[in-house]
Design a protein around this motif. Structure first.
Motif, mmCIF file in Angstrom:
data_model
loop_
_atom_site.group_PDB
_atom_site.id
_atom_site.type_symbol
_atom_site.label_atom_id
_atom_site.label_comp_id
_atom_site.label_asym_id
_atom_site.label_seq_id
_atom_site.Cartn_x
_atom_site.Cartn_y
_atom_site.Cartn_z
ATOM 1 N N UNK A 294 -2.471 3.279 -8.096
ATOM 2 C CA UNK A 294 -1.027 3.186 -8.315
ATOM 3 C C UNK A 294 -0.670 1.728 -8.565
ATOM 4 N N UNK A 295 -0.054 1.457 -9.709
ATOM 5 C CA UNK A 295 0.428 0.092 -9.902
ATOM 6 C C UNK A 295 1.633 0.036 -10.816
ATOM 7 N N UNK A 296 2.442 -1.010 -10.562
ATOM 8 C CA UNK A 296 3.715 -1.205 -11.237
ATOM 9 C C UNK A 296 3.712 -2.601 -11.850
ATOM 10 N N UNK A 297 4.280 -2.740 -13.047
ATOM 11 C CA UNK A 297 4.422 -4.037 -13.689
ATOM 12 C C UNK A 297 5.889 -4.425 -13.733
ATOM 13 N N UNK A 298 6.170 -5.656 -13.342
ATOM 14 C CA UNK A 298 7.535 -6.171 -13.415
ATOM 15 C C UNK A 298 7.534 -7.494 -14.180
ATOM 16 N N UNK A 299 8.366 -7.581 -15.194
ATOM 17 C CA UNK A 299 8.512 -8.812 -15.972
ATOM 18 C C UNK A 299 9.856 -9.447 -15.649
ATOM 19 N N UNK A 300 9.821 -10.711 -15.242
ATOM 20 C CA UNK A 300 11.039 -11.483 -14.985
ATOM 21 C C UNK A 300 11.014 -12.686 -15.918
ATOM 22 N N UNK A 301 11.821 -12.645 -16.948
ATOM 23 C CA UNK A 301 11.792 -13.701 -17.953
ATOM 24 C C UNK A 301 13.187 -13.962 -18.472
ATOM 25 N N UNK B 7 10.946 -3.263 -15.184
ATOM 26 C CA UNK B 7 9.951 -2.701 -14.278
ATOM 27 C C UNK B 7 9.375 -1.434 -14.884
ATOM 28 N N UNK B 8 8.050 -1.362 -14.921
ATOM 29 C CA UNK B 8 7.374 -0.215 -15.518
ATOM 30 C C UNK B 8 6.296 0.321 -14.577
ATOM 31 N N UNK B 9 6.231 1.640 -14.426
ATOM 32 C CA UNK B 9 5.105 2.264 -13.730
ATOM 33 C C UNK B 9 3.940 2.326 -14.706
ATOM 34 N N UNK B 10 2.804 1.767 -14.308
ATOM 35 C CA UNK B 10 1.649 1.662 -15.211
ATOM 36 C C UNK B 10 0.577 2.711 -14.919
ATOM 37 N N UNK B 11 0.479 3.127 -13.668
ATOM 38 C CA UNK B 11 -0.521 4.147 -13.313
ATOM 39 C C UNK B 11 -0.136 4.760 -11.983
ATOM 40 N N UNK B 12 -0.451 6.048 -11.825
ATOM 41 C CA UNK B 12 -0.179 6.725 -10.561
ATOM 42 C C UNK B 12 1.300 6.872 -10.295
ATOM 43 N N UNK B 13 1.680 6.742 -9.039
ATOM 44 C CA UNK B 13 3.068 6.965 -8.638
ATOM 45 C C UNK B 13 3.422 6.060 -7.473
ATOM 46 N N UNK B 14 4.727 6.011 -7.172
ATOM 47 C CA UNK B 14 5.239 5.236 -6.052
ATOM 48 C C UNK B 14 5.813 6.206 -5.025
ATOM 49 N N UNK C 206 0.807 -1.222 0.000
ATOM 50 C CA UNK C 206 0.000 0.000 0.000
ATOM 51 C C UNK C 206 0.838 1.269 0.000
ATOM 52 N N UNK C 207 0.500 2.213 -0.873
ATOM 53 C CA UNK C 207 -0.692 2.245 -1.735
ATOM 54 C C UNK C 207 -0.429 1.786 -3.171
ATOM 55 N N UNK C 208 0.482 0.855 -3.390
ATOM 56 C CA UNK C 208 0.886 0.473 -4.741
ATOM 57 C C UNK C 208 0.681 -1.031 -4.952
#
Length: 311
Positions: free
Chosen positions: A77-84, A90-97, A40-42
């Motif tokens: 607020x949300x973040x996307x992380x791809x581990x492949x 890591x990308x910020x998708x909406x809002x802030x951290x 919270x809040x991410x």
């Protein structure tokens, strides 16, 4: 990914950091690549395989719809992380951290850092391990006695130390070779108003045994190493080196919390090594993992085993 979208639609509000969806547990066929956490809040969505723009758009729509119900008028607020294949994005998708970003768990406060690396500063799957430490220490803080003395090996950001001292430990010795993690651990103690009782050794554990041993014996030894980290710890090789020394570190009747997060190694790996290398230690229990981390095969999930030294 319908199971993930359904979990989002059903998620409850929470003040504490926790996992919301655990596809890696294998209980949701077709969703093995996905994990969703909230610090919270991410929100943090993690994928262990490439994710399409359409999939990310579907997650965004689901989060947005549920967030409007849970927190009307508050930004999402949300973040996307791809581990492949060893790569990390890591990308910020909406809002802030927030910066600094402080989260809570069972009344304790911890610094986290979502945009940097794959380890965020607080391992959510160890929540029940921290709950066990809190209860164990509190139960041994008798009015006529001082609280237990704790050794926290592979301390990372010292979350175990924080909860042990909050519960009444008289001293915690934190050891980790990563100076940056230890520095965050010191900040975590300050965040919780803990100004005494903790010491911090930013050293390689295997080259610091003299200092560690002189500081003992300990009423509780916590061992929470990485399963495979070159230059630091490889479980199949290095756990044995620890277990040979463990009985000498423990006070009579003391306890050890042995942790292993390697899907390819089951509980038998630890139990067999303890039986061979520290036979005087008695098995007490396996600490259950948090419910959101349920796994189709508990032997692949996080293992947290409790042992007791003889009186």
């Amino acid at each position: 990914m319908q199971a993930l979208l359904h979990a989002i639609a059903q998620m409850d509000p929470t003040a504490d950091a926790r996992r919301i969806f655990h596809g890696r547990g294998g209980l949701h066929p077709g969703c093995e690549q996905w994990a969703l956490d909230v610090f919270p809040p991410v929100f943090v969505l993690t994928s262990f395989a490439p994710a399409s723009d359409d999939e990310l758009a579907a997650v965004h729509a689901a989060l947005e719809a549920r967030w409007r119900q849970l927190a009307p008028g508050e930004p999402l607020n949300w973040v996307f992380q791809c581990r492949h294949e060893g790569r990390l994005e890591t990308r910020a998708m909406a809002g802030s951290v927030p910066e600094p970003h402080v989260v809570t768990e069972q009344g304790a406060r911890f610094l986290v850092h979502l945009p940097r690396g794959q380890n965020h500063g607080l391992f959510l799957d160890m929540a029940e391990g921290r709950r066990w430490v809190r209860a164990h220490v509190a139960a041994r803080k008798l009015p006529e006695k001082r609280g237990p003395k704790v050794l926290n090996l592979f301390a990372y950001t010292c979350a175990f130390s924080v909860v042990a001292l909050q519960a009444g430990a008289r001293q915690v010795v934190n050891v980790d070779m990563a100076r940056g993690a230890i520095a965050i651990g010191q900040q975590n103690h300050q965040l919780n108003g803990i100004t005494a009782g903790a010491s911090f050794l930013a050293h390689d554990i295997f080259s610091t045994w003299g200092k560690i041993t002189r500081g003992g014996p300990y009423d509780l030894v916590i061992v929470d190493p990485p399963s495979y980290q070159k230059g630091s710890f490889i479980a199949t090789k290095d756990y044995a080196r620890l277990l040979r020394r463990l009985p000498d570190l423990l006070a009579p009747g003391g306890h050890a919390l042995l942790c292993l997060n390697a899907p390819e190694l089951g509980t038998a790996f630890l139990q067999d090594q303890v039986r061979e290398l520290a036979p005087e230690l008695a098995f007490v229990e396996r600490v259950a993992n948090p419910a959101p981390f349920a796994d189709v095969d508990e032997e692949r999930a996080l293992k947290v085993l409790v042992y007791r030294a003889p009186d």
